[in-house]
Write a protein that holds these residues in place. Structure first.
Motif, PDB file in Angstrom:
ATOM      1  N   GLY A 112       0.842  -1.191   0.000  1.00  0.00           N
ATOM      2  CA  GLY A 112       0.000   0.000   0.000  1.00  0.00           C
ATOM      3  C   GLY A 112       0.870   1.230   0.000  1.00  0.00           C
ATOM      4  O   GLY A 112       2.095   1.139  -0.132  1.00  0.00           O
ATOM      5  N   PRO A 113       0.272   2.395   0.165  1.00  0.00           N
ATOM      6  CA  PRO A 113       1.044   3.645   0.172  1.00  0.00           C
ATOM      7  C   PRO A 113       2.066   3.669   1.302  1.00  0.00           C
ATOM      8  O   PRO A 113       1.842   3.117   2.379  1.00  0.00           O
ATOM      9  N   LEU A 114       3.209   4.303   1.037  1.00  0.00           N
ATOM     10  CA  LEU A 114       4.291   4.403   2.012  1.00  0.00           C
ATOM     11  C   LEU A 114       4.585   5.860   2.340  1.00  0.00           C
ATOM     12  O   LEU A 114       4.561   6.717   1.465  1.00  0.00           O
ATOM     13  N   ARG A 162       0.681  10.294  -5.279  1.00  0.00           N
ATOM     14  CA  ARG A 162       0.500  10.686  -3.881  1.00  0.00           C
ATOM     15  C   ARG A 162      -0.822  10.069  -3.417  1.00  0.00           C
ATOM     16  O   ARG A 162      -1.795  10.053  -4.171  1.00  0.00           O
ATOM     17  N   SER A 163      -0.836   9.555  -2.198  1.00  0.00           N
ATOM     18  CA  SER A 163      -2.064   8.944  -1.664  1.00  0.00           C
ATOM     19  C   SER A 163      -3.132  10.018  -1.448  1.00  0.00           C
ATOM     20  O   SER A 163      -2.854  11.213  -1.479  1.00  0.00           O
ATOM     21  N   ALA A 164      -4.347   9.583  -1.201  1.00  0.00           N
ATOM     22  CA  ALA A 164      -5.469  10.511  -1.030  1.00  0.00           C
ATOM     23  C   ALA A 164      -5.234  11.477   0.120  1.00  0.00           C
ATOM     24  O   ALA A 164      -5.635  12.640   0.044  1.00  0.00           O
ATOM     25  N   ARG A 168       1.470  10.078   1.828  1.00  0.00           N
ATOM     26  CA  ARG A 168       2.098   8.815   1.440  1.00  0.00           C
ATOM     27  C   ARG A 168       2.182   8.739  -0.078  1.00  0.00           C
ATOM     28  O   ARG A 168       1.518   9.476  -0.792  1.00  0.00           O
ATOM     29  N   PHE A 169       3.006   7.811  -0.528  1.00  0.00           N
ATOM     30  CA  PHE A 169       3.237   7.654  -1.956  1.00  0.00           C
ATOM     31  C   PHE A 169       2.984   6.202  -2.345  1.00  0.00           C
ATOM     32  O   PHE A 169       3.204   5.293  -1.566  1.00  0.00           O
TER      33      PHE A 169
END
Length: 170
Positions: A112-114, A162-164, A168-169
């Motif tokens: 998932g996003p980091l 970029r996450s919502a 995070r990326f």
């Protein structure tokens, strides 16, 4: 050859055009390329100008000759069309910017996003002692900043998102 400098990313890819345009078409056309970039662009220091020159060289947009830097003939996109050169820029970023490939691989292998710190942990050299890594706060801060810049450039070049929540990326 891989290049290490990663300048602060602009808000969009088109903001690179004025910096690229300020690089002379002919090596040696200006006596001081870094000073010229500071005078002609939004860059505020020689260090920033030097980082940009080396980074643009990594992206194959600038070449360095014995007389100095110049825009790469035939490989530099016309000013205002950097986005159309996306595939070539993405490839050069991944292959020629030190650490970019490792950062992108960490994102690709993640479930998932980091966060930036998670990416740093994922790419950290396993051979170094953890105690030594955490004892030097400046080194760790510099590493976090560099990885953040790599991630921001990856987003600009459409190699990452970029996450919502924006922190995070992926």
């Amino acid at each position: 050859m891989r290049f290490k400098p990663v300048p602060e990313p602009p808000t969009d890819l088109e903001a690179v055009a004025p910096i690229l345009e300020a690089v002379p078409e002919t090596a040696g056309a200006v006596d001081d390329c870094c000073g010229h970039l500071v005078a002609e662009t939004r860059l505020e220091s020689r260090d920033a100008a030097e980082a940009w020159l080396v980074f643009l060289r990594a992206l194959d947009l600038v070449t360095e000759e014995s007389a100095g830097y110049r825009r790469a003939t035939g490989r530099s996109p016309p000013t205002g069309s950097l986005e159309s050169a996306g595939p070539r820029l993405r490839e050069a970023f991944r292959e020629r910017v030190y650490g970019a490939d490792a950062v992108l691989e960490a994102l690709e292998q993640a479930d998932g996003p980091l966060a930036v710190a998670d990416v740093v942990d994922a790419v950290r050299d396993e051979r170094r002692a953890v105690a030594r890594e955490t004892s030097n706060g400046r080194r760790e801060t510099a590493r976090l900043e560099r990885v953040r810049r790599l991630l921001e450039w990856a987003v600009l070049l459409e190699l990452a998102e970029r996450s919502a929540d924006g922190d995070r990326f992926e």
